[in-house]
Enzyme design. Structure first.
Site, PDB file in Angstrom:
ATOM      1  N   GLU A  73       0.743  -0.749  -0.108  1.00  0.00           N
ATOM      2  CA  GLU A  73      -0.220   0.170  -0.274  1.00  0.00           C
ATOM      3  C   GLU A  73       0.787   0.930   0.284  1.00  0.00           C
ATOM      4  O   GLU A  73       1.746   1.703   0.533  1.00  0.00           O
ATOM      5  CB  GLU A  73      -1.063   0.254   1.487  1.00  0.00           C
ATOM      6  CG  GLU A  73      -1.709  -1.019   1.141  1.00  0.00           C
ATOM      7  CD  GLU A  73      -3.252  -1.625   2.169  1.00  0.00           C
ATOM      8  OE1 GLU A  73      -2.777  -0.672   3.229  1.00  0.00           O
ATOM      9  OE2 GLU A  73      -2.759  -2.613   2.891  1.00  0.00           O
ATOM     10  N   CYS A  97       1.283  -0.237  15.612  1.00  0.00           N
ATOM     11  CA  CYS A  97       0.759   0.189  13.868  1.00  0.00           C
ATOM     12  C   CYS A  97       0.651  -1.159  13.673  1.00  0.00           C
ATOM     13  O   CYS A  97       0.703  -2.135  14.024  1.00  0.00           O
ATOM     14  CB  CYS A  97       2.192   0.097  13.564  1.00  0.00           C
ATOM     15  SG  CYS A  97       2.702   0.455  11.909  1.00  0.00           S
ATOM     16  N   CYS A 102      -1.398   7.492   8.848  1.00  0.00           N
ATOM     17  CA  CYS A 102      -0.499   7.052   9.594  1.00  0.00           C
ATOM     18  C   CYS A 102      -0.496   5.674  10.851  1.00  0.00           C
ATOM     19  O   CYS A 102      -1.166   5.698  11.420  1.00  0.00           O
ATOM     20  CB  CYS A 102       0.544   8.005  10.267  1.00  0.00           C
ATOM     21  SG  CYS A 102       1.598   9.012   9.808  1.00  0.00           S
ATOM     22  N   CYS A 159       3.661   8.872   0.015  1.00  0.00           N
ATOM     23  CA  CYS A 159       3.870   8.003   1.180  1.00  0.00           C
ATOM     24  C   CYS A 159       4.641   6.459   0.939  1.00  0.00           C
ATOM     25  O   CYS A 159       3.381   5.458   0.191  1.00  0.00           O
ATOM     26  CB  CYS A 159       3.110   7.897   2.782  1.00  0.00           C
ATOM     27  SG  CYS A 159       3.211   6.552   3.872  1.00  0.00           S
ATOM     28  N   CYS A 214       6.317  -6.062   8.834  1.00  0.00           N
ATOM     29  CA  CYS A 214       7.419  -5.138   8.959  1.00  0.00           C
ATOM     30  C   CYS A 214       7.357  -6.386  10.646  1.00  0.00           C
ATOM     31  O   CYS A 214       6.272  -7.050  11.356  1.00  0.00           O
ATOM     32  CB  CYS A 214       6.871  -4.009  10.126  1.00  0.00           C
ATOM     33  SG  CYS A 214       8.747  -3.516  10.351  1.00  0.00           S
ATOM     34  N   CYS A 241       5.566  -2.426  16.461  1.00  0.00           N
ATOM     35  CA  CYS A 241       5.652  -1.670  17.181  1.00  0.00           C
ATOM     36  C   CYS A 241       4.445  -1.389  17.850  1.00  0.00           C
ATOM     37  O   CYS A 241       3.568  -2.277  17.257  1.00  0.00           O
ATOM     38  CB  CYS A 241       5.813  -0.101  16.855  1.00  0.00           C
ATOM     39  SG  CYS A 241       7.580  -0.184  16.093  1.00  0.00           S
TER      40      CYS A 241
HETATM   41  N1  SAH Z   1       8.794   1.599   9.556  1.00  0.00           N
HETATM   42  C1  SAH Z   1       9.177   3.588   9.799  1.00  0.00           C
HETATM   43  C2  SAH Z   1       8.045   4.144   9.342  1.00  0.00           C
HETATM   44  C3  SAH Z   1       6.580   3.493   9.251  1.00  0.00           C
HETATM   45  S1  SAH Z   1       5.330   4.917   9.794  1.00  0.00           S
HETATM   46  C4  SAH Z   1       8.827   3.806  11.300  1.00  0.00           C
HETATM   47  O1  SAH Z   1       8.774   3.809  12.187  1.00  0.00           O
HETATM   48  O2  SAH Z   1       9.376   4.582  11.819  1.00  0.00           O
HETATM   49  C5  SAH Z   1       5.369   6.302  10.265  1.00  0.00           C
HETATM   50  C6  SAH Z   1       5.344   6.990  11.141  1.00  0.00           C
HETATM   51  O3  SAH Z   1       3.501   6.585  12.263  1.00  0.00           O
HETATM   52  C7  SAH Z   1       5.812   5.928  12.527  1.00  0.00           C
HETATM   53  O4  SAH Z   1       6.599   7.138  13.439  1.00  0.00           O
HETATM   54  C8  SAH Z   1       5.639   4.909  13.321  1.00  0.00           C
HETATM   55  O5  SAH Z   1       5.503   5.112  14.428  1.00  0.00           O
HETATM   56  C9  SAH Z   1       4.195   5.652  13.645  1.00  0.00           C
HETATM   57  N2  SAH Z   1       2.867   5.443  13.255  1.00  0.00           N
HETATM   58  C10 SAH Z   1       3.105   4.150  13.641  1.00  0.00           C
HETATM   59  N3  SAH Z   1       1.390   3.272  14.087  1.00  0.00           N
HETATM   60  C11 SAH Z   1       0.778   4.279  14.099  1.00  0.00           C
HETATM   61  C12 SAH Z   1      -0.848   5.011  14.252  1.00  0.00           C
HETATM   62  N4  SAH Z   1      -1.434   3.947  14.272  1.00  0.00           N
HETATM   63  N5  SAH Z   1      -0.803   5.817  14.971  1.00  0.00           N
HETATM   64  C13 SAH Z   1      -0.201   7.270  14.569  1.00  0.00           C
HETATM   65  N6  SAH Z   1       1.315   6.961  13.663  1.00  0.00           N
HETATM   66  C14 SAH Z   1       1.886   5.498  13.705  1.00  0.00           C
HETATM   67 FE1  SF4 Z   2       7.278  -1.321  11.129  1.00  0.00          FE
HETATM   68 FE2  SF4 Z   2       5.081  -0.268  11.758  1.00  0.00          FE
HETATM   69 FE3  SF4 Z   2       6.732   0.114  13.724  1.00  0.00          FE
HETATM   70 FE4  SF4 Z   2       7.259   1.359  11.934  1.00  0.00          FE
HETATM   71  S1  SF4 Z   2       5.924   2.046  13.023  1.00  0.00           S
HETATM   72  S2  SF4 Z   2       9.197  -0.010  12.434  1.00  0.00           S
HETATM   73  S3  SF4 Z   2       6.352  -0.106  10.147  1.00  0.00           S
HETATM   74  S4  SF4 Z   2       5.893  -1.949  13.750  1.00  0.00           S
END
Ligand code: SAH
Ligand code: SF4
Length: 351
Positions: free
Chosen positions: A98, A125, A341, A111, A118, A122
């Site tokens: 996506e 996410c 995000c 984006c 992944c 986290c």
């Molecule tokens: N993997 C990379 C980039 C992808 S996500 C990273 O983790 O940095 C882009 C941003 O969105 C990251 O800062 C991530 O932590 C944040 N993010 C992930 N899930 C989210 C959510 N449910 N709400 C808001 N931000 C989120």
């Molecule tokens: Fe992976 Fe989501 Fe963490 Fe970014 S925020 S490193 S995409 S698990």
């Protein structure tokens, strides 16, 4: 004969030197590579028969030498206001990835995803919930840009790229850097490195390596917590590279590249939004050339974090303002099509 036996390589995964090398194997001069790059990335023409400055025999032969197709299938969902689109690209092998395009007053931003799923999990996410399915190849990253550019008819000759879609870009380092170099190629799309931002959850050795690439890429680090105890839970990779090491690598990167690093901070209601958090966050931010980007948590089905109210986001930002170099609150775009995000992970508008 060899060319008919093998699946030809995707043109979108080749940089200028790769292309010239491949063409020279067929006795074509190097400048043909420049001509092909100009057709594909400057004039957005992918039909070899229309590449009028190439000799007829080469035009006829190109489809056998290079695969000029993008994804197998693309679906696009747009928000009602038409400002945000989510693209689902079906890749060879059937997996889906996506990407999102967002138009704000100032610019168009694409984006990009770097992996399907992944591994880093986290805690808030949607992509992390999928686990890692596979890395994307460079051509699959470049194809996302070309697909979105086609959709917008290349009307914006200046757009920004952010690696903030699915996956951890620095965990797929080689393919991401290759894609960036292809997009950056002056004879091709010629996208400035300063228009590209890589967001990482904090892979310290790769941040250091990125600083040595001689590219002025923007770097965003996903901080999200101001104590290691909390960050260990929210961003588990913190157990390997804790906050101090991450900020040290980010500061070195910023110094080498001469750019401020973005500290991303997803606000989770009642979890990381206290005054003490704001104080620690602004102290971190003052210690390196940086700016803070607050991201209100976007809901993910199955996860039970709280999206902070607009008032509590403003209150947190207000605590930061007098103490921090620069603070912005990320607009939530695309929530209605599950494109905000952290929401990329096979969620559909009907989900
Ligand atoms: N993997 C990379 C980039 C992808 S996500 C990273 O983790 O940095 C882009 C941003 O969105 C990251 O800062 C991530 O932590 C944040 N993010 C992930 N899930 C989210 C959510 N449910 N709400 C808001 N931000 C989120
Ligand atoms: Fe992976 Fe989501 Fe963490 Fe970014 S925020 S490193 S995409 S698990």
């Amino acid at each position: 004969m060899i060319e008919t036996l093998q699946q030809p390589p995707s043109l979108f995964g080749l940089d200028r030197d790769d292309l010239a090398r491949q063409l020279s194997a067929f006795s074509e001069p190097g400048y043909r590579a420049d001509q092909i790059l100009a057709w594909v990335y400057r004039r957005h023409e992918r039909d070899p028969m229309r590449m009028s400055n190439l000799p007829g025999p080469l035009r006829a032969r190109l489809p056998g030498l290079f695969d000029l197709s993008l994804a197998r299938n693309v679906t696009v969902n747009s928000t009602r206001d038409g400002l945000t689109q989510k693209f689902v690209l079906e890749l060879a092998g059937g997996m889906r990835v996506e990407s999102v395009s967002m138009r704000t007053e100032r610019r168009l931003t694409f984006c990009l995803s770097s992996q399907v799923g992944c591994a880093l999990k986290c805690a808030f996410c949607a992509t992390g919930l999928m686990g890692l399915k596979r890395n994307l190849a460079a051509e699959e990253i470049v194809a996302q840009v070309v697909t979105m550019g086609d959709y917008h008819r290349w009307k914006d000759d200046r757009f920004n790229l952010v690696f903030m879609g699915m996956g951890e870009p620095l965990a797929n380092y080689d393919a991401v850097l290759k894609a960036i170099r292809i997009l950056h190629e002056p004879r091709g799309l010629n996208l400035g490195a300063r228009r590209i931002t890589v967001s990482t959850s904090g892979l310290v050795p790769q941040i250091r390596r990125l600083g040595e690439e001689d590219l002025q890429l923007g770097l965003a680090v996903s901080l999200h917590a101001t104590t290691d105890a909390l960050r260990d839970q929210l961003v588990p990779v913190n157990k390997r590279w804790p906050i101090r090491e991450l900020l040290d690598a980010a500061a070195t990167y910023g110094r080498i590249v001469g750019r401020r690093v973005t500290l991303e901070y997803t606000l989770l209601g009642g979890v990381n939004d206290t005054f003490a958090d704001a104080e620690r966050l602004s102290a971190f931010a003052r210690a390196l050339p940086s700016k803070i980007n607050l991201i209100p948590y976007n809901p993910v089905p199955g996860l039970h974090w709280q999206r902070p109210t607009p008032e509590s986001v403003q209150r947190f930002a207000g605590w930061l303002y007098p103490r921090s170099p620069a603070v912005t609150v990320r607009q939530t775009l695309g929530g209605e099509i599950w494109a905000a995000c952290g929401q990329l992970g096979g969620l559909s508008p009907a989900a």
